[in-house]
Design a protein around this motif. Sequence first.
Motif, short mmCIF file in Angstrom:
data_model
loop_
_atom_site.label_atom_id
_atom_site.label_comp_id
_atom_site.label_asym_id
_atom_site.label_seq_id
_atom_site.Cartn_x
_atom_site.Cartn_y
_atom_site.Cartn_z
N ALA A 1 1.03 3.93 1.71
CA ALA A 1 1.58 4.43 2.97
C ALA A 1 2.93 3.80 3.26
CB ALA A 1 0.62 4.17 4.12
N PHE B 1 -4.90 4.60 8.81
CA PHE B 1 -5.03 4.84 7.37
C PHE B 1 -6.37 5.55 7.13
CE2 PHE B 1 -2.56 0.67 6.46
CZ PHE B 1 -1.36 1.30 6.76
N THR C 1 -8.68 8.50 4.31
CA THR C 1 -8.72 9.39 3.15
C THR C 1 -8.93 10.83 3.58
OG1 THR C 1 -11.10 9.18 2.87
CG2 THR C 1 -9.72 7.57 1.73
N THR D 1 0.82 -1.20 0.00
CA THR D 1 0.00 0.00 0.00
C THR D 1 0.86 1.26 0.00
OG1 THR D 1 -1.90 1.05 1.05
CG2 THR D 1 -0.21 0.16 2.52
N MET E 1 0.45 11.12 -0.93
CA MET E 1 0.36 10.45 0.37
C MET E 1 0.92 11.40 1.42
SD MET E 1 -0.46 7.28 1.34
CE MET E 1 -1.17 7.63 2.93
N TYR F 1 -4.52 9.22 2.55
CA TYR F 1 -4.47 8.89 1.12
C TYR F 1 -5.16 9.99 0.30
CZ TYR F 1 -3.00 4.13 2.28
OH TYR F 1 -2.31 3.04 2.74
#
Length: 475
Positions: A339, A361, A363, A337, A447, A388
Amino acid sequence: MSRPAVKLNAFPIFMRVENRPVIVVGGGEEALAKARLLTQSSAELAIVADNPTESLAEWAAENGVHVVREAYDAAHLAGAALVFAASGEEALDRLAAADARAAGIPVNAVDRPELCDFFTPALVNRAPVAVAIGTEGAGPVLAQMIRARIEQLLPLSLGRLARLAVSYRGIVERVLSKGAVRRRFWKEFFAGAPARAIEAGDEERAARAAADLIRRQGLASGHVALVGAGPGAEDLLTLRAQRLLMEADTIVYDALVPEAVVAMGRRDAERIAAGKRKGCHSKSQAEINTLIVSLARQGKRVVRLKSGDPLIFGRAGEEMQALRDAGISHEVVPGVTAAFAAAANFALPLTLRGVASSIVFTTGHDLKGNALPDWAKLAIGGATVAVYMGRSIAAEVARHLIRAGLSPDTAVAVVENASLGHRAMFHGTLADLPSLQERAELTGPVMTIIGDAVAGADFSRSEPLAAHQPVLSVA
């Protein structure tokens, strides 16, 4: 005019050695290396060495290999299928090679190609399947490099699958017509449901799948793999993902998946762009669900290629539900991913003992309202937060976190196109973060990582966010 084919000086063959004597002459490291290789076969191995090294003697005792503790004599070679001269002493190796040749026994002399009747290949062992790589003694290191690449491509379960195939050979010959039908059966056997079941360690399911395949005259049942393409760099693709791409009939890929990753699929595979990028949705999620179900119902092996990891903001849940509802066989292949790729670019510890023991994690889109989401509370409690697609909401993220009590001096790291050579990297504090919104040149996926652990990152290759600093309002 075509070039004449370059001819091999050593013709590759596989020689039967089951229960036949194979002799290694020598008692040092060269002999031990050859002996280790030979124990991958069912030959009756014996080592002739009057004074073997301690490591060779210990290895032989542990592996049940007979060591003849005598000075070498030609009589030791009697009845041998193969001989390896591996003493490291030129005179002894030449003598053993000459004795073997005089007795009509093929011989290999380690590091002495002029004395060799055959060369030992680099071996990929998936017994009963074997891949041998040879360079006629010219480049052993090259052979090992090629072997490493092939090892990556062939699953460890391949040997079990090949053994299962042997048990079906008779019934296939009796029940299925020669030609296209049998070829179709074996192709699906080695790449379809039986292979997937063996890889999962379920031999009963593999047998059921093989029997079902016989009933259907080799006609394939569709299968969908939701595959993580990783953050962008093609060499971060998993080995399983690469194998599935090479087996896929159709690849359905998102806009954020680079062409270099899509190109790793089979050349003749159908490729369908599914879009799903902010501001540029070429297909709705419902259309994608319908598409992958339809392709699988046609008996196709489908790879649904998703950026990063399918289970992190990839809407995989909706696609898996559609496949379940349709009764379509499917699997999920994890990916790296974004991250993790961003953290690696900064050499940034996402967790740090005594500083941060949890990761979030998000958005960040749940910051549109006035209520503070749970993840923001975790950030204030010391968690590292990975946001994200964070450029368009950078100011909002910073404003809400500072208003909630997170220090404006909290460290921040930002990467556009994480893992790729043309990535852009920035660093600063939470107070600097709103400047990210002003950087219209950042068109790739962004990111953002926030937290006290970020202070331990390597900022030597990144640009300060403060260079484009607007005034931050927290009112």
